[in-house]
Design an enzyme around this catalytic site. Structure first.
Site, PDB file in Angstrom:
ATOM      1  N   PHE A  53      31.686  43.976   1.956  1.00  0.00           N
ATOM      2  CA  PHE A  53      31.424  44.839   0.799  1.00  0.00           C
ATOM      3  C   PHE A  53      31.303  46.295   1.217  1.00  0.00           C
ATOM      4  O   PHE A  53      30.278  46.931   0.991  1.00  0.00           O
ATOM      5  CB  PHE A  53      30.133  44.373   0.117  1.00  0.00           C
ATOM      6  N   HIS A  83      19.135  43.507  -2.149  1.00  0.00           N
ATOM      7  CA  HIS A  83      19.202  44.633  -3.090  1.00  0.00           C
ATOM      8  C   HIS A  83      18.209  44.517  -4.240  1.00  0.00           C
ATOM      9  O   HIS A  83      18.183  45.356  -5.127  1.00  0.00           O
ATOM     10  CB  HIS A  83      20.628  44.778  -3.635  1.00  0.00           C
ATOM     11  N   ARG A 116      10.725  46.918   0.645  1.00  0.00           N
ATOM     12  CA  ARG A 116      10.104  46.442   1.881  1.00  0.00           C
ATOM     13  C   ARG A 116      10.903  46.904   3.107  1.00  0.00           C
ATOM     14  O   ARG A 116      10.338  47.319   4.113  1.00  0.00           O
ATOM     15  CB  ARG A 116      10.006  44.924   1.846  1.00  0.00           C
ATOM     16  N   SER A 148      30.723  46.321   7.864  1.00  0.00           N
ATOM     17  CA  SER A 148      30.066  47.603   8.206  1.00  0.00           C
ATOM     18  C   SER A 148      29.716  47.658   9.690  1.00  0.00           C
ATOM     19  O   SER A 148      29.672  48.748  10.274  1.00  0.00           O
ATOM     20  CB  SER A 148      28.807  47.792   7.362  1.00  0.00           C
ATOM     21  N   GLY A 173      22.662  34.954   3.365  1.00  0.00           N
ATOM     22  CA  GLY A 173      23.097  35.582   2.115  1.00  0.00           C
ATOM     23  C   GLY A 173      21.930  36.089   1.296  1.00  0.00           C
ATOM     24  O   GLY A 173      20.803  35.609   1.420  1.00  0.00           O
ATOM     25  N   HIS A 188      23.224  52.048   1.355  1.00  0.00           N
ATOM     26  CA  HIS A 188      24.427  51.676   0.616  1.00  0.00           C
ATOM     27  C   HIS A 188      24.079  51.229  -0.804  1.00  0.00           C
ATOM     28  O   HIS A 188      22.947  50.843  -1.079  1.00  0.00           O
ATOM     29  CB  HIS A 188      25.181  50.553   1.337  1.00  0.00           C
ATOM     30  N   SER A 232      14.498  40.406   7.934  1.00  0.00           N
ATOM     31  CA  SER A 232      14.271  41.815   8.303  1.00  0.00           C
ATOM     32  C   SER A 232      12.785  42.159   8.380  1.00  0.00           C
ATOM     33  O   SER A 232      12.378  42.961   9.222  1.00  0.00           O
ATOM     34  CB  SER A 232      14.997  42.749   7.333  1.00  0.00           C
ATOM     35  N   ASP A 261      20.546  40.404  10.383  1.00  0.00           N
ATOM     36  CA  ASP A 261      20.827  39.623   9.161  1.00  0.00           C
ATOM     37  C   ASP A 261      20.336  38.198   9.398  1.00  0.00           C
ATOM     38  O   ASP A 261      20.492  37.676  10.504  1.00  0.00           O
ATOM     39  CB  ASP A 261      22.348  39.605   8.887  1.00  0.00           C
TER      40      ASP A 261
HETATM   41  N1  SAH Z   1      27.033  45.427   5.170  1.00  0.00           N
HETATM   42  C1  SAH Z   1      27.773  44.273   4.726  1.00  0.00           C
HETATM   43  C2  SAH Z   1      27.279  43.668   3.413  1.00  0.00           C
HETATM   44  C3  SAH Z   1      25.848  43.192   3.452  1.00  0.00           C
HETATM   45  S1  SAH Z   1      25.488  42.059   2.145  1.00  0.00           S
HETATM   46  C4  SAH Z   1      29.265  44.610   4.650  1.00  0.00           C
HETATM   47  O1  SAH Z   1      29.687  45.672   5.103  1.00  0.00           O
HETATM   48  O2  SAH Z   1      30.027  43.802   4.136  1.00  0.00           O
HETATM   49  C5  SAH Z   1      23.761  41.871   2.336  1.00  0.00           C
HETATM   50  C6  SAH Z   1      23.353  41.039   3.530  1.00  0.00           C
HETATM   51  O3  SAH Z   1      21.927  41.181   3.660  1.00  0.00           O
HETATM   52  C7  SAH Z   1      23.625  39.527   3.434  1.00  0.00           C
HETATM   53  O4  SAH Z   1      24.452  39.114   4.487  1.00  0.00           O
HETATM   54  C8  SAH Z   1      22.227  38.888   3.522  1.00  0.00           C
HETATM   55  O5  SAH Z   1      22.188  37.695   4.300  1.00  0.00           O
HETATM   56  C9  SAH Z   1      21.410  39.973   4.177  1.00  0.00           C
HETATM   57  N2  SAH Z   1      19.971  39.907   3.869  1.00  0.00           N
HETATM   58  C10 SAH Z   1      19.412  39.889   2.631  1.00  0.00           C
HETATM   59  N3  SAH Z   1      18.069  39.833   2.731  1.00  0.00           N
HETATM   60  C11 SAH Z   1      17.786  39.814   4.062  1.00  0.00           C
HETATM   61  C12 SAH Z   1      16.563  39.744   4.813  1.00  0.00           C
HETATM   62  N4  SAH Z   1      15.376  39.694   4.201  1.00  0.00           N
HETATM   63  N5  SAH Z   1      16.623  39.730   6.153  1.00  0.00           N
HETATM   64  C13 SAH Z   1      17.826  39.761   6.782  1.00  0.00           C
HETATM   65  N6  SAH Z   1      19.016  39.847   6.124  1.00  0.00           N
HETATM   66  C14 SAH Z   1      18.990  39.857   4.787  1.00  0.00           C
HETATM   67 MG    MG Z   2      26.415  47.174   0.231  1.00  0.00          MG
END
Ligand code: SAH
Ligand code: MG
Length: 203
Positions: free
Chosen positions: A11, A136, A143, A44, A67, A161, A116, A63
């Site tokens: 994305f 998101h 947080r 990314s 998802g 982003h 995270s 990550d």
């Molecule tokens: N940067 C990526 C898109 C990220 S999508 C690109 O360029 O395509 C958002 C990602 O955040 C997902 O893979 C999801 O697993 C991760 N994510 C969501 N909440 C999270 C958390 N609490 N800790 C770690 N990763 C998390």
């Molecule tokens: Mg994004």
């Protein structure tokens, strides 16, 4: 490298990826590491990892690879072939490894697989660049902001982003944390490309 990033699943539109690369390529040579929250299949991570390589530092790509909410079955951004049939859960780690390997960036991109907030609780290293693109929703976005922005070194970069000032274009939380950074008086806007915002911490 650019074509590898553009082919990768994920994305990050090409112009925003390039903006991310260009911003990241300005960090000090041989300085602090970079960290991204939210790697998904590594798109990314290629832009940032390529910049980490030229600046002789590394990218920690954080990550849990399960998802976000919107990647789960029944949600808008679900990709069924990313479900691990054994566990029945989304698993983007195999795709991430393949992407980073195919881009030749294994020496420059270090996967950190975990939540995270959990990782952030134990993290102790200043960052030359922090890229926030994880969960998101309001809770995860705020947080991540609270947990991780204190690690951006003076003069370092904070990239966010999916910042949409107009609510019709997308969800609010990334925009809210962007506003928090600006309102803190510690960050100034450096670069805008699409929904990407790059801020610099005062030095
Ligand atoms: N940067 C990526 C898109 C990220 S999508 C690109 O360029 O395509 C958002 C990602 O955040 C997902 O893979 C999801 O697993 C991760 N994510 C969501 N909440 C999270 C958390 N609490 N800790 C770690 N990763 C998390
Ligand atoms: Mg994004």
């Amino acid at each position: 490298m650019r074509s590898k990033a553009e082919e990768a699943r994920g994305f990050m539109p090409p112009d925003e990826g390039l903006g991310l690369y260009e911003a990241a390529a300005t960090v000090p040579l041989g300085g602090c590491p970079m960290l991204e929250i939210g790697s998904y299949c590594g798109k990314s991570s290629i832009y940032l990892g390529a910049a980490a390589r030229v600046r002789r530092t590394v990218l920690f790509a954080l990550d849990h690879h399960r998802g976000s909410e919107e990647n789960q079955p029944g949600w808008e951004w679900h990709e069924p072939d990313l479900v691990d049939p054994q566990s029945g859960l989304v698993d983007t780690l195999p795709g991430f490894r393949r992407t980073v390997h195919d881009a030749g960036l294994e020496p420059d991109v270090v996967a950190v697989v975990g939540d995270s907030t959990t990782v952030g609780r134990w993290w102790r290293t200043p960052l030359s660049l922090l890229f926030i693109d994880g969960g998101h929703g309001a809770e995860p976005a705020h947080r991540d902001y609270e947990t991780w922005t204190p690690w951006v070194e003076p003069g370092g970069l904070l990239a966010i982003h999916d910042v949409f000032p107009d609510p019709d274009d997308g969800g609010r939380p990334p925009y809210e944390i962007f506003c928090r950074a600006i309102d803190s008086g510690q960050f100034t806007e450096q670069r805008v490309v699409g929904s990407l915002r790059v801020l610099r911490r005062s030095g």
